[in-house]
Design a protein around this motif. Structure first.
Motif, mmCIF file in Angstrom:
data_model
loop_
_atom_site.group_PDB
_atom_site.id
_atom_site.type_symbol
_atom_site.label_atom_id
_atom_site.label_comp_id
_atom_site.label_asym_id
_atom_site.label_seq_id
_atom_site.Cartn_x
_atom_site.Cartn_y
_atom_site.Cartn_z
ATOM 1 N N TRP A 67 14.532 -76.798 19.500
ATOM 2 C CA TRP A 67 14.231 -77.062 18.095
ATOM 3 C C TRP A 67 13.502 -75.883 17.443
ATOM 4 O O TRP A 67 13.689 -75.615 16.267
ATOM 5 N N SER A 68 12.679 -75.179 18.181
ATOM 6 C CA SER A 68 11.935 -74.038 17.627
ATOM 7 C C SER A 68 12.463 -72.712 18.159
ATOM 8 O O SER A 68 11.790 -71.688 18.089
ATOM 9 N N GLY A 69 13.660 -72.701 18.676
ATOM 10 C CA GLY A 69 14.224 -71.563 19.391
ATOM 11 C C GLY A 69 14.389 -70.282 18.609
ATOM 12 O O GLY A 69 14.367 -69.199 19.197
ATOM 13 N N GLN A 70 14.572 -70.341 17.294
ATOM 14 C CA GLN A 70 14.708 -69.104 16.531
ATOM 15 C C GLN A 70 13.437 -68.270 16.608
ATOM 16 O O GLN A 70 13.480 -67.053 16.490
ATOM 17 N N THR A 71 12.315 -68.917 16.829
ATOM 18 C CA THR A 71 11.036 -68.234 16.909
ATOM 19 C C THR A 71 10.802 -67.599 18.277
ATOM 20 O O THR A 71 9.894 -66.799 18.444
ATOM 21 N N PHE A 72 11.629 -67.924 19.266
ATOM 22 C CA PHE A 72 11.455 -67.401 20.623
ATOM 23 C C PHE A 72 11.819 -65.922 20.724
ATOM 24 O O PHE A 72 11.428 -65.256 21.672
ATOM 25 N N GLU A 73 12.627 -65.445 19.784
ATOM 26 C CA GLU A 73 13.110 -64.058 19.804
ATOM 27 C C GLU A 73 13.820 -63.737 21.123
ATOM 28 O O GLU A 73 13.545 -62.744 21.782
ATOM 29 N N LYS A 107 8.376 -71.187 26.424
ATOM 30 C CA LYS A 107 8.229 -70.889 24.995
ATOM 31 C C LYS A 107 8.332 -72.167 24.159
ATOM 32 O O LYS A 107 7.656 -72.297 23.135
ATOM 33 N N ALA A 108 9.160 -73.126 24.600
ATOM 34 C CA ALA A 108 9.279 -74.401 23.882
ATOM 35 C C ALA A 108 7.952 -75.149 23.882
ATOM 36 O O ALA A 108 7.628 -75.855 22.923
ATOM 37 N N ARG A 109 7.181 -74.986 24.939
ATOM 38 C CA ARG A 109 5.862 -75.612 25.020
ATOM 39 C C ARG A 109 4.870 -74.865 24.122
ATOM 40 O O ARG A 109 4.049 -75.475 23.448
ATOM 41 N N GLU A 110 4.955 -73.554 24.108
ATOM 42 C CA GLU A 110 3.959 -72.726 23.418
ATOM 43 C C GLU A 110 4.246 -72.499 21.929
ATOM 44 O O GLU A 110 3.321 -72.235 21.167
ATOM 45 N N ILE A 111 5.517 -72.551 21.535
ATOM 46 C CA ILE A 111 5.910 -72.275 20.154
ATOM 47 C C ILE A 111 6.596 -73.515 19.598
ATOM 48 O O ILE A 111 7.700 -73.857 20.033
ATOM 49 N N GLN A 112 5.938 -74.188 18.670
ATOM 50 C CA GLN A 112 6.521 -75.409 18.126
ATOM 51 C C GLN A 112 6.366 -75.467 16.613
ATOM 52 O O GLN A 112 5.331 -75.093 16.072
ATOM 53 N N TRP A 113 7.407 -75.952 15.988
ATOM 54 C CA TRP A 113 7.392 -76.279 14.568
ATOM 55 C C TRP A 113 7.371 -77.794 14.465
ATOM 56 O O TRP A 113 7.906 -78.495 15.321
ATOM 57 N N ASP A 114 6.770 -78.317 13.427
ATOM 58 C CA ASP A 114 6.511 -79.756 13.280
ATOM 59 C C ASP A 114 7.724 -80.519 12.752
ATOM 60 O O ASP A 114 7.793 -80.871 11.577
ATOM 61 N N TYR A 115 8.665 -80.781 13.650
ATOM 62 C CA TYR A 115 9.838 -81.574 13.277
ATOM 63 C C TYR A 115 9.489 -83.049 13.128
ATOM 64 O O TYR A 115 10.152 -83.772 12.404
ATOM 65 N N LYS A 116 8.459 -83.483 13.829
ATOM 66 C CA LYS A 116 8.066 -84.888 13.790
ATOM 67 C C LYS A 116 7.748 -85.344 12.357
ATOM 68 O O LYS A 116 8.021 -86.477 11.984
ATOM 69 N N ASN A 117 7.178 -84.453 11.534
ATOM 70 C CA ASN A 117 6.755 -84.812 10.180
ATOM 71 C C ASN A 117 7.601 -84.174 9.091
ATOM 72 O O ASN A 117 7.179 -84.125 7.932
ATOM 73 N N ILE A 118 8.790 -83.706 9.427
ATOM 74 C CA ILE A 118 9.620 -82.994 8.445
ATOM 75 C C ILE A 118 10.048 -83.904 7.285
ATOM 76 O O ILE A 118 10.103 -83.459 6.144
ATOM 77 N N VAL A 119 10.313 -85.162 7.554
ATOM 78 C CA VAL A 119 10.710 -86.086 6.485
ATOM 79 C C VAL A 119 9.522 -86.354 5.567
ATOM 80 O O VAL A 119 9.650 -86.298 4.341
ATOM 81 N N LYS A 120 8.367 -86.619 6.160
ATOM 82 C CA LYS A 120 7.150 -86.874 5.374
ATOM 83 C C LYS A 120 6.818 -85.671 4.483
ATOM 84 O O LYS A 120 6.330 -85.833 3.376
ATOM 85 N N ARG A 121 7.138 -84.482 4.962
ATOM 86 C CA ARG A 121 6.846 -83.255 4.194
ATOM 87 C C ARG A 121 8.034 -82.814 3.345
ATOM 88 O O ARG A 121 8.096 -81.674 2.903
ATOM 89 N N LYS A 122 8.990 -83.728 3.177
ATOM 90 C CA LYS A 122 10.162 -83.489 2.313
ATOM 91 C C LYS A 122 10.929 -82.218 2.679
ATOM 92 O O LYS A 122 11.273 -81.414 1.824
#
Length: 129
Positions: A67-73, A107-122
């Protein structure tokens, strides 16, 4: 292994089943604290309720998605979608580089974007880690 993931893996063709089982085994070993379940019809692993990695059967392959893989470079992971996800596709279990997979899972453990709240944050995605 949760029953749903075992059922999902067994439903695949012989080669795809081998790919799924290999991915599941490495993911479970590298992310023992993750919750795993079938989510939107595919195996997905969550850290603190946030999806980090999963795999799915596509027409001609098994896709591993971070889910946050683009940030893994990581050059072997290809951008997927309009958010931060990246993927790699497999047609044979021998294509899975365990060393790279372990690195990506770290990297998936260390680099995360908040997908859990993406709907709440529109639709806005905020970095957690």
């Amino acid at each position: 292994m949760p029953h749903g993931i075992e059922t999902y893996n067994k439903a695949q063709s012989h080669v795809e089943k081998e790919i799924c089982e290999k991915l599941q085994q490495v993911i479970d070993l590298q992310l023992p604290e993750a919750e795993s379940k079938i989510w939107h019809a595919h195996p997905v692993w969550f850290l603190d309720g946030n999806p980090v990695v999963g795999y799915s059967k596509l027409k001609d392959c098994i896709r591993l998605l971070f889910w946050s893989g683009q940030t893994f470079e990581e050059p072997h992971l290809k951008d997927e979608g309009k958010f931060k996800a990246a993927e790699i596709r497999f047609t044979d279990p021998h294509q899975i580089d365990i060393s790279s997979l372990k690195c990506w899972l770290q990297k998936a453990r260390e680099i995360q974007w908040d997908y859990k709240n993406i709907v709440k944050r529109k639709g806005r995605l905020d970095r957690l880690k």
